[in-house]
Design a protein around this motif. Structure first.
Motif, short mmCIF file in Angstrom:
data_model
loop_
_atom_site.label_atom_id
_atom_site.label_comp_id
_atom_site.label_asym_id
_atom_site.label_seq_id
_atom_site.Cartn_x
_atom_site.Cartn_y
_atom_site.Cartn_z
N ASP A 55 0.86 -1.19 0.01
CA ASP A 55 0.06 -0.18 0.12
C ASP A 55 0.73 1.37 0.02
O ASP A 55 0.64 2.19 -0.70
N GLU A 56 2.00 1.18 0.86
CA GLU A 56 3.00 2.39 0.81
C GLU A 56 3.56 2.58 -0.62
O GLU A 56 3.60 3.80 -0.95
N ALA A 57 3.94 1.76 -1.09
CA ALA A 57 4.66 1.48 -2.41
C ALA A 57 3.37 2.06 -3.64
O ALA A 57 4.11 3.00 -4.55
N LEU A 58 2.28 1.87 -3.44
CA LEU A 58 1.36 2.35 -4.25
C LEU A 58 0.94 3.64 -4.25
O LEU A 58 0.58 4.37 -5.30
N SER A 59 0.99 4.09 -3.04
CA SER A 59 0.45 5.58 -2.66
C SER A 59 1.29 6.58 -2.54
O SER A 59 1.14 7.61 -2.19
N ASN A 60 2.86 6.17 -2.56
CA ASN A 60 4.10 7.26 -2.38
C ASN A 60 4.83 7.33 -3.55
O ASN A 60 6.23 7.19 -3.40
N ARG A 61 4.28 7.34 -4.66
CA ARG A 61 5.32 7.63 -5.73
C ARG A 61 6.11 8.88 -5.68
O ARG A 61 7.45 8.62 -6.05
N ASP A 62 5.63 9.96 -5.29
CA ASP A 62 6.55 11.09 -5.21
C ASP A 62 7.61 10.81 -4.08
O ASP A 62 8.80 11.33 -4.50
N LYS A 63 7.49 10.15 -3.11
CA LYS A 63 8.43 9.98 -2.23
C LYS A 63 9.43 8.93 -2.60
O LYS A 63 10.64 9.02 -2.39
N ILE A 64 9.16 7.97 -3.29
CA ILE A 64 10.10 7.06 -4.07
C ILE A 64 10.84 7.90 -4.92
O ILE A 64 12.18 7.78 -5.06
N LYS A 65 10.15 8.72 -5.93
CA LYS A 65 10.89 9.45 -6.85
C LYS A 65 12.16 10.23 -6.12
O LYS A 65 13.09 10.30 -6.59
N ALA A 66 11.47 10.81 -5.01
CA ALA A 66 12.73 11.71 -4.39
C ALA A 66 13.85 11.21 -3.80
O ALA A 66 14.92 11.49 -3.80
N ARG A 67 13.48 10.12 -3.07
CA ARG A 67 14.57 9.13 -2.46
C ARG A 67 15.24 8.56 -3.75
O ARG A 67 16.70 8.39 -3.51
N LEU A 68 14.97 8.33 -4.73
CA LEU A 68 15.62 7.67 -5.79
C LEU A 68 16.53 8.61 -6.50
O LEU A 68 17.70 8.37 -6.66
N ARG A 69 15.95 9.71 -6.73
CA ARG A 69 17.04 10.80 -7.19
C ARG A 69 18.29 11.15 -6.25
O ARG A 69 19.44 11.31 -6.57
N GLU A 70 17.77 11.06 -4.86
CA GLU A 70 19.12 11.55 -3.86
C GLU A 70 19.85 10.24 -3.88
O GLU A 70 21.06 10.32 -3.52
N GLY A 71 19.50 9.00 -4.09
CA GLY A 71 20.39 7.84 -4.04
C GLY A 71 21.18 7.70 -5.04
O GLY A 71 22.45 7.21 -4.94
N VAL A 72 20.74 8.37 -6.26
CA VAL A 72 21.68 8.20 -7.49
C VAL A 72 22.53 9.29 -7.77
O VAL A 72 23.60 9.02 -8.30
N ALA A 73 22.12 10.47 -7.00
CA ALA A 73 22.74 11.81 -7.18
C ALA A 73 24.22 11.59 -7.08
O ALA A 73 25.13 12.05 -7.73
N ASP A 74 24.77 11.05 -5.88
CA ASP A 74 26.17 11.21 -5.43
C ASP A 74 26.98 10.34 -6.30
O ASP A 74 28.06 10.80 -6.79
N GLU A 75 26.57 8.98 -6.70
CA GLU A 75 27.15 8.34 -7.77
C GLU A 75 27.44 9.01 -8.98
O GLU A 75 28.53 9.10 -9.39
N ALA A 76 26.47 10.02 -9.16
CA ALA A 76 26.29 10.46 -10.68
C ALA A 76 27.46 11.28 -10.70
O ALA A 76 28.21 11.51 -11.75
N ILE A 77 27.68 12.06 -9.51
CA ILE A 77 28.45 13.23 -9.65
C ILE A 77 29.99 12.68 -9.89
O ILE A 77 30.95 13.27 -10.26
N ASP A 78 30.27 11.59 -9.14
CA ASP A 78 31.59 10.88 -9.35
C ASP A 78 31.75 10.27 -10.84
O ASP A 78 33.05 10.47 -11.25
N TRP A 79 30.67 10.40 -11.67
CA TRP A 79 31.00 10.02 -12.77
C TRP A 79 30.99 11.20 -13.76
O TRP A 79 30.66 11.08 -15.00
N GLY A 80 30.88 12.64 -13.45
CA GLY A 80 30.66 13.55 -14.21
C GLY A 80 29.43 13.82 -14.81
O GLY A 80 29.11 14.37 -15.88
N LEU A 81 28.40 13.40 -14.01
CA LEU A 81 26.85 13.55 -14.52
C LEU A 81 25.91 14.34 -13.48
O LEU A 81 26.26 14.11 -12.29
N THR A 82 24.91 15.12 -14.00
CA THR A 82 23.94 15.49 -13.19
C THR A 82 22.68 14.67 -13.27
O THR A 82 22.23 14.88 -14.58
N VAL A 83 22.00 14.39 -12.35
CA VAL A 83 20.66 13.80 -12.34
C VAL A 83 19.74 14.78 -12.46
O VAL A 83 19.36 15.12 -11.25
N LYS A 84 19.11 15.24 -13.47
CA LYS A 84 18.28 16.43 -13.39
C LYS A 84 16.73 15.88 -12.85
O LYS A 84 16.15 16.60 -12.10
#
Length: 284
Positions: free
Chosen positions: A129-158
């Motif tokens: 139920d949480e996964a189906l109703s918290n898409r914005d929360k998943i999106k925000a956490r997903l971007r935060e989790g990928v952003a740090d690694e992306a910086i090390d690879w010279g990328l920006t996750v927009k």
């Protein structure tokens, strides 16, 4: 054609090829990585650029515009062991071409796999139920989790968008069965509640009727007692009025008995006064 002419043509071809190799025109929205003798030398920006032929080589051509990465659909198991299907789309931009080509083998595939892994980890900490109703929360956490690694690879996750997040086919059937059972349960509860209320109302009605009947009987009894008291007070010690009243009622009863459809023979005492006196138990 003489040897001199061949030599001139050869020199001309060599000069033309050298110029062609030394002049590079980079289109807008791209940056090229140049290596000199196998080692990074320079980054060519959009426009006209000059390199040393035969020593410098354009090894990588990178697009500096926003790149759209389609993250394929995958099965993810939630905290309550439910299986859901989800996919995503990411918008990234190369901000450091050197890190993008030398920091990772294939930055597009690396970001795609990083998003898939992070997405499984985030949804794995949630219930269905949480996964189906918290898409914005998943999106925000997903971007935060990928952003740090992306910086090390010279990328920006927009941005990272969740395209679909749905239960698997088996889970959908289970959810439909659960919803049907829940509807049946609510219907049964509603029916039971209605029966309960009906029973309570019937019982209350019967109780109220009994109370009213009791009050009516008490009222009648009080009225009869008052009538008796008044009759007794009116009669006093004289028995003649009493005999008159009893005789009247007696005659009325005899009349009713004679008018009944079931009456065949009616015996009327010859002396009503003696009969009344006998009823009262009095003697002259």
């Amino acid at each position: 054609m003489g040897e001199f002419a061949v030599f001139v043509i050869a020199v001309f071809v060599f000069v033309a090829v050298t110029i062609a190799k030394g002049v590079r025109i980079v289109p807008q929205g791209e940056e090229w990585i140049v290596e000199r003798l196998g080692k990074y030398h320079a980054t060519l920006r959009p426009g006209l650029n000059i390199i040393i032929p035969y020593f410098d080589q354009v090894r990588y051509k990178l697009v500096t515009k926003d790149i759209i990465l389609d993250v394929q659909e995958q099965e993810v198991i939630t905290k309550d062991n439910a299986v859901i299907l989800t996919n995503a789309i990411a918008f990234i931009k190369v901000t450091d071409p050197i890190k993008a080509v030398y920091g990772v083998t294939d930055f597009s595939e690396a970001i795609r796999n990083m998003i898939m892994t992070t997405l499984r980890s985030i949804i794995g900490e949630m219930t269905l139920d949480e996964a189906l109703s918290n898409r914005d929360k998943i999106k925000a956490r997903l971007r935060e989790g990928v952003a740090d690694e992306a910086i090390d690879w010279g990328l920006t996750v927009k941005s990272v968008e969740i395209q679909d997040i749905n239960p698997s086919e088996s889970m959908q059937k289970a959810m439909e069965a659960q919803a049907s059972a829940e509807r049946e349960r609510k219907a049964m509860v509603t029916k039971a509640e209605g029966t309960k209320q009906s029973t309570i109302l019937n019982a209350e009605a019967q109780l109220q009727a009994a109370r009213l009947q009791a009050e009516a009987q008490i009222t009648l009894a009080d009225a009869s007692a008052e009538a008796i008291r008044r009759v007794a007070a009116a009669i006093g010690t004289e028995d003649a009025p009493m005999r008159y009243m009893l005789g009247e009622k007696y005659i009325h009863a005899i009349g009713n008995l004679a008018s009944s459809d079931n009456a065949k023979t009616v015996l009327i005492p010859a002396d009503i006064q003696d009969t009344l006196r006998g009823i009262l138990g009095s003697r002259k």
